[in-house]
Motif scaffolding. Structure first.
Motif, PDB file in Angstrom:
ATOM      1  N   SER A 111       0.830  -1.217   0.000  1.00  0.00           N
ATOM      2  CA  SER A 111       0.000   0.000   0.000  1.00  0.00           C
ATOM      3  C   SER A 111       0.852   1.250   0.000  1.00  0.00           C
ATOM      4  N   HIS A 112       1.939   1.208   0.766  1.00  0.00           N
ATOM      5  CA  HIS A 112       2.744   2.413   0.974  1.00  0.00           C
ATOM      6  C   HIS A 112       4.224   2.016   0.925  1.00  0.00           C
ATOM      7  N   ALA A 127       1.010   4.196   6.168  1.00  0.00           N
ATOM      8  CA  ALA A 127       0.597   2.930   5.543  1.00  0.00           C
ATOM      9  C   ALA A 127      -0.710   2.429   6.141  1.00  0.00           C
ATOM     10  N   LEU A 128      -0.839   2.501   7.461  1.00  0.00           N
ATOM     11  CA  LEU A 128      -2.066   2.014   8.124  1.00  0.00           C
ATOM     12  C   LEU A 128      -3.278   2.830   7.677  1.00  0.00           C
ATOM     13  N   PRO A 181       0.228   6.785  17.970  1.00  0.00           N
ATOM     14  CA  PRO A 181      -0.002   5.351  17.751  1.00  0.00           C
ATOM     15  C   PRO A 181      -1.465   5.143  17.326  1.00  0.00           C
ATOM     16  N   ILE A 182      -1.667   4.647  16.124  1.00  0.00           N
ATOM     17  CA  ILE A 182      -3.012   4.559  15.540  1.00  0.00           C
ATOM     18  C   ILE A 182      -3.954   3.613  16.321  1.00  0.00           C
ATOM     19  N   PRO A 183      -3.504   2.428  16.780  1.00  0.00           N
ATOM     20  CA  PRO A 183      -4.457   1.544  17.463  1.00  0.00           C
ATOM     21  C   PRO A 183      -5.092   2.202  18.690  1.00  0.00           C
ATOM     22  N   GLY A 184      -4.286   2.871  19.501  1.00  0.00           N
ATOM     23  CA  GLY A 184      -4.819   3.515  20.711  1.00  0.00           C
ATOM     24  C   GLY A 184      -5.752   4.667  20.364  1.00  0.00           C
TER      25      GLY A 184
END
Ligand code: SAH
Length: 298
Positions: A30-31, A62-63, A83-86
């Motif tokens: 993707s990235h 990328a995420l 941090p994307i998940p949090g």
């Protein structure tokens, strides 16, 4: 190299799409920029060096692209790289708070949206909500606007507004008669620049990284500290919220230190909040929480 943030995801919200181990080959396709940061972590797994700000930035880009098609997310050096998940978890817990309502009629105010504009990007992508991102730092605001307008799928859902006083959260942002279903905030939590710097050094030490000043999840001074720290910031927010009781369904904010909760709950009793909830969140060993309050149904 540390792989901790990518592998300890127990406790994330069931709808959090970043719960499972990252599929690095897919993310790299993707990235491609991410490719040069992905290495075997010594245990036969692909990972990145989470203490390297460039690597974390490439992972985030990328995420966001892989999960939501947001192909234009970037940050100048030194700004808080989330941090994307949090960050997603807070959004999903807010969705639960409003019965998982979706669509642009749901309006959310993000107090301190940051250069990364991360909550509006995730919330608009996941639930189609409309956002106002308020920001006191004009450089950060410019970047936030750029994240929003560069990504066509969310551009019409995100508006960024300048806050002119760091002492205000809602005043100067919420217009007369304007209505929000939710407000949210990830407050600057240190009480001084020195404390923020020490916190950054500790965090980087934990990740096994070099201590070179502004680093990965770190951020510029104004992103990390405010007069009186988190407690004073949220107390000001609570006091101000009373004047906006009719404009807002639920007020919410992250509270990084659990020991602040009793004091804040006391402030909410004094402010005569009709209902107070603590939204517990966890990512592996790391516990976090959001405080939510509302006044009365309007
Ligand atoms: N929401 C982003 C950024 C959080 S950092 C994230 O979670 O990663 C906190 C942000 O709040 C900084 O960008 C800082 O400039 C901003 N800020 C501090 N006080 C503020 C206020 N009173 N009103 C609006 N923004 C504020």
């Amino acid at each position: 190299m540390s792989s901790a943030p990518a592998t300890t995801k127990d406790g994330l919200h069931p709808r959090n799409r970043f719960r499972t181990r990252y599929d690095f080959p897919r993310l790299v396709s993707s990235h491609p920029t991410l490719g040069r940061f992905v290495k075997d972590n010594g245990h036969g797994e692909l990972s990145i060096d989470y203490a390297d700000p460039q690597a974390v930035k490439a992972l985030n880009a990328a995420l966001l692209k892989d999960a939501y098609g947001l192909a234009h997310w970037d940050l100048p050096p030194g700004f808080l790289c989330p941090p994307i998940p949090g960050r997603s978890d807070y959004i999903h817990h807010l969705a639960d708070l409003i019965g998982e309502r979706r669509g642009p009629a749901v309006r959310v105010l993000d107090v301190g949206t940051g250069a990364n504009c991360i909550y509006p990007l995730i919330g608009a992508s996941e639930y189609g909500w409309s956002f106002v991102g308020a920001e006191v730092d004009s450089a950060a605001l410019r970047w936030a606007k750029r994240q929003a307008t560069a990504n066509a799928s969310v551009a019409g859902l995100i508006e960024c507004r300048q806050q002119t006083s760091a002492a205000q959260c809602f005043k100067g942002i919420i217009k007369a008669g304007e209505r929000f279903d939710l407000t949210m905030c990830n407050p600057p939590f240190h009480a001084s620049a020195a404390e923020a710097a020490a916190g950054t050094r500790r965090k980087v030490g934990n990740l096994g990284g070099k201590q070179t000043g502004t680093l990965n999840f770190a951020g510029k001074a104004g992103e990390l500290w405010c007069e009186g720290g988190e407690l004073a910031f949220i107390r000001r927010m609570i006091a101000e919220s009373v004047d906006y009781a009719l404009n807002v369904g639920w007020f919410t904010t992250l509270v990084s230190k659990s020991e602040h909760l009793p004091k804040l709950e006391k402030a909410l009793r004094q402010a005569k909040a009709a209902e107070v909830r603590v939204l517990e969140m966890a990512q592996g060993q790391k516990k976090s929480r959001a405080l939510a309050w509302r006044f009365e149904r309007s």
